[in-house]
Design an enzyme around this catalytic site. Sequence first.
Site, PDB file in Angstrom:
ATOM      1  N   LYS A 217      91.575  11.922  14.656  1.00 31.97           N
ATOM      2  CA  LYS A 217      92.728  12.273  15.482  1.00 31.97           C
ATOM      3  C   LYS A 217      92.193  12.776  16.812  1.00 31.97           C
ATOM      4  CE  LYS A 217      97.107  14.665  15.698  1.00 31.97           C
ATOM      5  NZ  LYS A 217      96.989  14.781  17.168  1.00 31.97           N
ATOM      6  N   ARG A 237     103.456   7.682  25.066  1.00 30.30           N
ATOM      7  CA  ARG A 237     104.278   7.961  23.880  1.00 30.30           C
ATOM      8  C   ARG A 237     105.758   8.041  24.224  1.00 30.30           C
ATOM      9  NH1 ARG A 237     103.461  12.499  19.284  1.00 30.30           N
ATOM     10  NH2 ARG A 237     105.612  13.018  18.882  1.00 30.30           N
ATOM     11  N   PHE A 301      93.859   2.042  17.520  1.00 32.05           N
ATOM     12  CA  PHE A 301      93.846   2.178  16.069  1.00 32.05           C
ATOM     13  C   PHE A 301      94.849   1.272  15.363  1.00 32.05           C
ATOM     14  CE2 PHE A 301      96.281   5.885  17.762  1.00 32.05           C
ATOM     15  CZ  PHE A 301      97.549   5.516  17.355  1.00 32.05           C
TER      16      PHE A 301
END
Length: 512
Positions: A217, A237, A301
């Site tokens: 993370k 985001r 990811f």
Amino acid sequence: MGGMLLTRLTDASAAVAATRSRLAKVAALAAVLRAASGEEAEVVAAYLGGALRQRRTGLGPRSLQRPPAPAATPSLTVTEVDAAFEELSGLAGPGSATRRAALLAGLLGRATASEQAYLAGLVTGEVRQGALDGLLLEAVAAAAEVPAATVRRAAMLAGSTPAIARAALTGGTAALAAFDLTVGVAVRPMLAASAATVAAALPKAAPDGAAVAVEAKLDGIRLQAHKDGDDVRLFTRSLDDVTGRLPEICAIVRTLPVAAAILDGEALALDEAGRPRPFQETAALSATHAARDLALTPRFFDALLLSGASLIDRPLHERRSALHDVVPPQYRVAGVVTPDAAAAEAFCRRVLADGHEGVVVKNLDAPYAAGRRGAAWVKVKPVHTLDLVVLAVEWGGGRRRGFLSNLHLGARDPATGGFVMLGKTFKGMTDAMLAWQTSRFLDLEERREGHVVHVRPEQVVEIAFDGLQRSSRYPGGVALRFARVVRYRDDKRAADADTIDTVRAIAGGLRP
């Protein structure tokens, strides 16, 4: 001007805030959505979710401190309010501050007392009603009489709940089906639930004990990369387009051996040893268009689309494999696949030693479910707490009007016998806590400066935070990141609070 009155939304907001029942909340929201016209639906959905449609209005808490006398009866329509905020968002240049103040006064002067409080909450983001986005999507489904799963999927692909609300209410399932994964259109990111330890995260992500992906993370900014040949677009985001700010990442994405792609990942600043630099450096770099010496590096990811083929419904193990086929290791988030808790914990320790936040444990069979904090992804990161002293408190706005809300937090300084401010927070407070602390801090009041009440440094509060960063704003040279109240420590005196030396030790030796 006709249309739905704003008071309909304030009544619904009060009803939602007054109940703990999820079904009752959804029903109250759905009733308002059902009554909205097609043109109003998008605005109504945004307001019910506690946000304005406009990203920037030039307004803040101070703009709302002295509203004009409220109107006696409701007359404002939702459409009029949206038009006023749209005009406010477009103001710039000489005279804009005066015009902004006049427009705001005119709007608030037509609002009742409850409407003024609701508008203040929309501006500050403090509409405290418990109507989170997931509830709003359920309400859209109920109002439009379409399956909730269809609404959630369309919202993921559109990146906007208000847009989906309008489509669902005016066109039903057929209109929602028109939304599809498209290169260049930002997708709402998949979110992670939380667990305190790796051992707790594994069964949460994979109840059957199957192998999971355990990935680092990173303390960066969430970044979604869209590639269509040499055309690259980057989104945060919150779905802000930051393509022009990150040319170095655009250049890297262009080199990937795939014609079209949508990738999910992070961007962060690294030092010469490959360790992450402080988060504020990453944030500052991502916020500017100016030339700079330090570059951001991507770490991907997940792959949502490759070569025109959507992967969002494919299991994670297939998406990871596809990602590895096109993204070289230096641009991928490090991770391991294991069913073993000891191996997962060992990887987490390595990640923390490398300076990262923690790990995310992921179910390998799960699809990409954007915008939801399901158990398919579970984040684990150490929780830091400090016992600090309240130095001052600010009067709240919106639904916190009349309560002392924003705490000024300080660590004890043994060298001077005083306290060093580390930051502020209004997070983590229940209604009961707000009422208690208002009474408590008025008893401790020493003086006032505008909306700030300075208090005797006697009350100790336990504060959880995600990290510390360098700060030129505070005299100690460090500031809390994402601070929130855990509890008040009436069992401790100010002399028992944590010291600035302890804070600096946690920060790894940061200095002013």
